[in-house]
Design an enzyme around this catalytic site. Structure first.
Site, PDB file in Angstrom:
ATOM      1  N   TYR A  70      60.899 -66.878 -33.061  1.00  0.00           N
ATOM      2  CA  TYR A  70      60.320 -67.990 -32.268  1.00  0.00           C
ATOM      3  C   TYR A  70      61.230 -67.623 -30.827  1.00  0.00           C
ATOM      4  O   TYR A  70      60.664 -67.608 -29.579  1.00  0.00           O
ATOM      5  CB  TYR A  70      60.517 -69.490 -32.397  1.00  0.00           C
ATOM      6  CG  TYR A  70      59.299 -69.900 -33.238  1.00  0.00           C
ATOM      7  CD1 TYR A  70      57.933 -70.414 -32.353  1.00  0.00           C
ATOM      8  CD2 TYR A  70      59.124 -70.210 -34.663  1.00  0.00           C
ATOM      9  CE1 TYR A  70      56.904 -70.977 -33.139  1.00  0.00           C
ATOM     10  CE2 TYR A  70      58.243 -70.768 -35.201  1.00  0.00           C
ATOM     11  CZ  TYR A  70      57.003 -70.948 -34.441  1.00  0.00           C
ATOM     12  OH  TYR A  70      55.953 -71.410 -35.078  1.00  0.00           O
ATOM     13  N   ARG A  73      59.465 -64.659 -29.489  1.00  0.00           N
ATOM     14  CA  ARG A  73      58.370 -65.215 -28.705  1.00  0.00           C
ATOM     15  C   ARG A  73      58.531 -65.651 -27.372  1.00  0.00           C
ATOM     16  O   ARG A  73      57.796 -65.540 -26.197  1.00  0.00           O
ATOM     17  CB  ARG A  73      57.610 -66.019 -29.629  1.00  0.00           C
ATOM     18  CG  ARG A  73      56.720 -65.222 -30.466  1.00  0.00           C
ATOM     19  CD  ARG A  73      55.806 -66.599 -31.309  1.00  0.00           C
ATOM     20  NE  ARG A  73      54.756 -66.842 -30.462  1.00  0.00           N
ATOM     21  CZ  ARG A  73      53.970 -68.126 -30.692  1.00  0.00           C
ATOM     22  NH1 ARG A  73      54.220 -68.783 -31.747  1.00  0.00           N
ATOM     23  NH2 ARG A  73      53.208 -68.803 -29.900  1.00  0.00           N
ATOM     24  N   VAL A 106      51.578 -72.221 -25.704  1.00  0.00           N
ATOM     25  CA  VAL A 106      52.885 -72.745 -25.506  1.00  0.00           C
ATOM     26  C   VAL A 106      53.839 -71.640 -24.697  1.00  0.00           C
ATOM     27  O   VAL A 106      54.870 -71.836 -24.595  1.00  0.00           O
ATOM     28  CB  VAL A 106      53.725 -72.757 -26.814  1.00  0.00           C
ATOM     29  CG1 VAL A 106      53.054 -73.752 -28.028  1.00  0.00           C
ATOM     30  CG2 VAL A 106      53.446 -71.478 -27.532  1.00  0.00           C
ATOM     31  N   ASP A 107      52.991 -71.032 -23.839  1.00  0.00           N
ATOM     32  CA  ASP A 107      53.769 -69.760 -23.134  1.00  0.00           C
ATOM     33  C   ASP A 107      54.228 -70.008 -21.390  1.00  0.00           C
ATOM     34  O   ASP A 107      54.605 -69.228 -20.971  1.00  0.00           O
ATOM     35  CB  ASP A 107      52.724 -68.693 -23.095  1.00  0.00           C
ATOM     36  CG  ASP A 107      51.293 -68.833 -22.416  1.00  0.00           C
ATOM     37  OD1 ASP A 107      51.281 -69.849 -21.667  1.00  0.00           O
ATOM     38  OD2 ASP A 107      50.398 -68.244 -22.767  1.00  0.00           O
ATOM     39  N   HIS A 122      50.286 -78.440 -27.456  1.00  0.00           N
ATOM     40  CA  HIS A 122      50.952 -77.851 -28.612  1.00  0.00           C
ATOM     41  C   HIS A 122      52.387 -77.596 -28.272  1.00  0.00           C
ATOM     42  O   HIS A 122      53.111 -76.670 -28.885  1.00  0.00           O
ATOM     43  CB  HIS A 122      50.389 -76.548 -29.065  1.00  0.00           C
ATOM     44  CG  HIS A 122      49.151 -76.988 -29.864  1.00  0.00           C
ATOM     45  ND1 HIS A 122      48.041 -75.705 -30.081  1.00  0.00           N
ATOM     46  CD2 HIS A 122      48.574 -78.031 -30.322  1.00  0.00           C
ATOM     47  CE1 HIS A 122      47.077 -76.338 -30.640  1.00  0.00           C
ATOM     48  NE2 HIS A 122      47.332 -77.740 -30.833  1.00  0.00           N
ATOM     49  N   CYS A 148      72.345 -76.440 -36.539  1.00  0.00           N
ATOM     50  CA  CYS A 148      72.874 -77.371 -35.374  1.00  0.00           C
ATOM     51  C   CYS A 148      74.582 -78.026 -35.801  1.00  0.00           C
ATOM     52  O   CYS A 148      74.618 -78.290 -37.150  1.00  0.00           O
ATOM     53  CB  CYS A 148      72.024 -78.654 -35.056  1.00  0.00           C
ATOM     54  SG  CYS A 148      72.598 -79.608 -33.546  1.00  0.00           S
ATOM     55  N   CYS A 150      75.303 -80.865 -35.745  1.00  0.00           N
ATOM     56  CA  CYS A 150      75.063 -82.229 -36.501  1.00  0.00           C
ATOM     57  C   CYS A 150      74.654 -82.028 -38.189  1.00  0.00           C
ATOM     58  O   CYS A 150      74.418 -83.015 -38.988  1.00  0.00           O
ATOM     59  CB  CYS A 150      74.119 -82.977 -35.901  1.00  0.00           C
ATOM     60  SG  CYS A 150      72.293 -82.509 -36.131  1.00  0.00           S
ATOM     61  N   THR A 188      39.601 -69.903 -26.036  1.00  0.00           N
ATOM     62  CA  THR A 188      39.907 -70.485 -27.378  1.00  0.00           C
ATOM     63  C   THR A 188      38.956 -70.440 -28.398  1.00  0.00           C
ATOM     64  O   THR A 188      37.739 -70.441 -28.094  1.00  0.00           O
ATOM     65  CB  THR A 188      40.382 -72.157 -27.261  1.00  0.00           C
ATOM     66  OG1 THR A 188      40.380 -72.974 -28.407  1.00  0.00           O
ATOM     67  CG2 THR A 188      39.419 -72.921 -26.341  1.00  0.00           C
ATOM     68  N   PRO A 214      34.874 -63.748 -24.481  1.00  0.00           N
ATOM     69  CA  PRO A 214      34.250 -62.588 -24.905  1.00  0.00           C
ATOM     70  C   PRO A 214      33.541 -62.319 -26.200  1.00  0.00           C
ATOM     71  O   PRO A 214      32.365 -61.809 -26.453  1.00  0.00           O
ATOM     72  CB  PRO A 214      35.109 -61.556 -24.712  1.00  0.00           C
ATOM     73  CG  PRO A 214      36.619 -62.063 -25.146  1.00  0.00           C
ATOM     74  CD  PRO A 214      36.237 -63.513 -24.833  1.00  0.00           C
TER      75      PRO A 214
HETATM   76  P1  OAD Z   1      42.912 -68.130 -31.217  1.00  0.00           P
HETATM   77  O1  OAD Z   1      43.580 -67.016 -31.571  1.00  0.00           O
HETATM   78  O2  OAD Z   1      42.272 -68.877 -32.267  1.00  0.00           O
HETATM   79  O3  OAD Z   1      41.374 -67.631 -30.240  1.00  0.00           O
HETATM   80  C1  OAD Z   1      41.397 -67.036 -29.108  1.00  0.00           C
HETATM   81  C2  OAD Z   1      40.358 -66.848 -28.397  1.00  0.00           C
HETATM   82  O4  OAD Z   1      40.506 -66.013 -27.457  1.00  0.00           O
HETATM   83  C3  OAD Z   1      39.072 -66.084 -29.380  1.00  0.00           C
HETATM   84  O5  OAD Z   1      38.025 -66.675 -29.168  1.00  0.00           O
HETATM   85  C4  OAD Z   1      39.026 -64.747 -28.641  1.00  0.00           C
HETATM   86  O6  OAD Z   1      37.769 -64.276 -28.541  1.00  0.00           O
HETATM   87  C5  OAD Z   1      39.456 -65.408 -27.142  1.00  0.00           C
HETATM   88  N1  OAD Z   1      39.682 -64.126 -26.088  1.00  0.00           N
HETATM   89  C6  OAD Z   1      40.395 -63.113 -26.405  1.00  0.00           C
HETATM   90  N2  OAD Z   1      40.586 -62.395 -25.278  1.00  0.00           N
HETATM   91  C7  OAD Z   1      40.097 -63.055 -24.241  1.00  0.00           C
HETATM   92  C8  OAD Z   1      40.161 -63.119 -22.733  1.00  0.00           C
HETATM   93  N3  OAD Z   1      40.482 -62.139 -22.097  1.00  0.00           N
HETATM   94  N4  OAD Z   1      39.371 -63.907 -22.086  1.00  0.00           N
HETATM   95  C9  OAD Z   1      38.744 -65.183 -22.788  1.00  0.00           C
HETATM   96  N5  OAD Z   1      39.010 -65.139 -23.912  1.00  0.00           N
HETATM   97  C10 OAD Z   1      39.503 -64.399 -24.765  1.00  0.00           C
HETATM   98  O7  OAD Z   1      43.621 -68.914 -30.285  1.00  0.00           O
HETATM   99  P2  OAD Z   1      43.386 -70.596 -29.988  1.00  0.00           P
HETATM  100  O8  OAD Z   1      42.002 -71.136 -30.139  1.00  0.00           O
HETATM  101  O9  OAD Z   1      44.206 -70.842 -28.851  1.00  0.00           O
HETATM  102  O10 OAD Z   1      48.329 -73.840 -32.560  1.00  0.00           O
HETATM  103  O11 OAD Z   1      44.277 -71.230 -31.303  1.00  0.00           O
HETATM  104  C11 OAD Z   1      44.447 -72.650 -31.094  1.00  0.00           C
HETATM  105  C12 OAD Z   1      45.606 -72.797 -31.763  1.00  0.00           C
HETATM  106  O12 OAD Z   1      45.621 -72.406 -33.162  1.00  0.00           O
HETATM  107  C13 OAD Z   1      46.972 -72.428 -31.103  1.00  0.00           C
HETATM  108  O13 OAD Z   1      47.341 -73.137 -30.143  1.00  0.00           O
HETATM  109  C14 OAD Z   1      47.780 -72.416 -32.353  1.00  0.00           C
HETATM  110  C15 OAD Z   1      47.070 -71.804 -33.279  1.00  0.00           C
HETATM  111  O14 OAD Z   1      47.495 -72.226 -34.551  1.00  0.00           O
HETATM  112  C16 OAD Z   1      49.658 -73.925 -33.188  1.00  0.00           C
HETATM  113  O15 OAD Z   1      50.351 -73.045 -33.170  1.00  0.00           O
HETATM  114  C17 OAD Z   1      49.531 -75.497 -33.565  1.00  0.00           C
END
Ligand code: OAD
Length: 245
Positions: A70, A73, A106-107, A122, A148, A150, A188, A214
């Site tokens: 982490y 990252r 989270v970036d 998140h 930690c 503690c 997403t 995409p």
């Molecule tokens: P994912 O990795 O599940 O999905 C990423 C999405 O971005 C996919 O649908 C890709 O097709 C799309 N993608 C890739 N490149 C792209 C671009 N240049 N423009 C637009 N879209 C693009 O990530 P999340 O949906 O964010 O949570 O995942 C949701 C959560 O699952 C995260 O926040 C994390 C993970 O587990 C936790 O860690 C709690």
């Protein structure tokens, strides 16, 4: 670039909207060089990574390794730059009466692109903390050891699987989804509950839902949903250009 009629329809919807919600996931940061979780060859959630880093039990069990992962990252995302997609969203906030940005990321890249008040569902890698004593520290100053003083452990300020989303953030996100005219879901997979509920809430409340990705496999569809296949950093600036030439 030619995207078909959806692009023009969505540009008109945006221009006429009083309240827009932008809901983002890892794909918005992909063009900055941040790996996504489930897509691409460098997806973060390999089976091993899921076991070790994605949930509190794995984190405790592999504490030194997980803490280092982490911290690496946190350093990694601090070294990349927001891209055209993040910047377009920050600009959109200045163009419509109300624009709420809700992210699963989270970036910190929305903030660094100029977005203020982003709802972080998140959490964030900006800060590490100890739940035992309440100690909090910016990632750059996090101690080398995750143990930690503690006796508890230091962990990143992100929400892991099996943990609750921050209640106030999720409640604000749900309200915004219900109230908006247009919800744009960008980058997403829309697979992870409870966040994936937001486009469905907006759709059920009569808002237009726009999907920018995409890969449109398994994305929401149906009445009021407009799908645009493309990269966030290309599609979002093009939409703004069309809506506010
Ligand atoms: P994912 O990795 O599940 O999905 C990423 C999405 O971005 C996919 O649908 C890709 O097709 C799309 N993608 C890739 N490149 C792209 C671009 N240049 N423009 C637009 N879209 C693009 O990530 P999340 O949906 O964010 O949570 O995942 C949701 C959560 O699952 C995260 O926040 C994390 C993970 O587990 C936790 O860690 C709690």
């Amino acid at each position: 670039m030619h995207y078909g009629p959806a692009m023009h329809e969505v540009a008109t919807l945006l221009r006429d909207a009083k309240h827009v919600v932008v809901f983002t996931g890892a794909g918005i940061s992909a063009e900055s060089g941040v790996p996504t979780y489930r897509s691409g060859s460098d997806g973060l959630w390999s089976r091993q990574n899921m076991e070790r880093y994605a949930n509190p039990r794995g984190y405790q069990r592999h504490l030194d390794d997980a803490y280092a992962w982490y911290r690496a990252r946190a350093k990694g995302v601090s070294e990349v730059e927001p891209n055209a997609g993040h910047h377009a969203i920050a600009r959109l906030e200045t163009l419509v009466d109300r624009c709420d940005v809700i992210t699963q990321n989270v970036d910190n890249l929305h903030f660094r692109a100029g977005s203020r008040g982003t709802i972080e569902l998140h959490g964030s890698l900006r800060e590490f903390r100890c739940d035992g004593c309440g100690f909090r520290v910016g990632w750059e100053s996090a101690p080398d050891s995750p143990r930690c003083a503690c006796g508890d452990v230091i962990r990143p300020g992100v929400v892991m699987f099996e943990e609750m989303l921050p209640e106030a953030a999720f409640s604000a996100a749900r309200d915004a989804a219900v109230e908006c005219d247009v919800l744009i879901s960008v980058g997403t997979s829309n697979q992870v509950w409870p966040a994936r509920e937001l486009p469905a809430l907006a759709q059920a409340s009569g808002a237009a839902v726009v999907i920018v990705n995409p890969d449109l496999t398994e994305q929401p569809e149906g009445r009021g949903v407009h799908q645009i296949a493309g990269l966030a950093g290309v599609v979002l600036p093009a939409l703004l250009q069309m809506a506010w030439p």
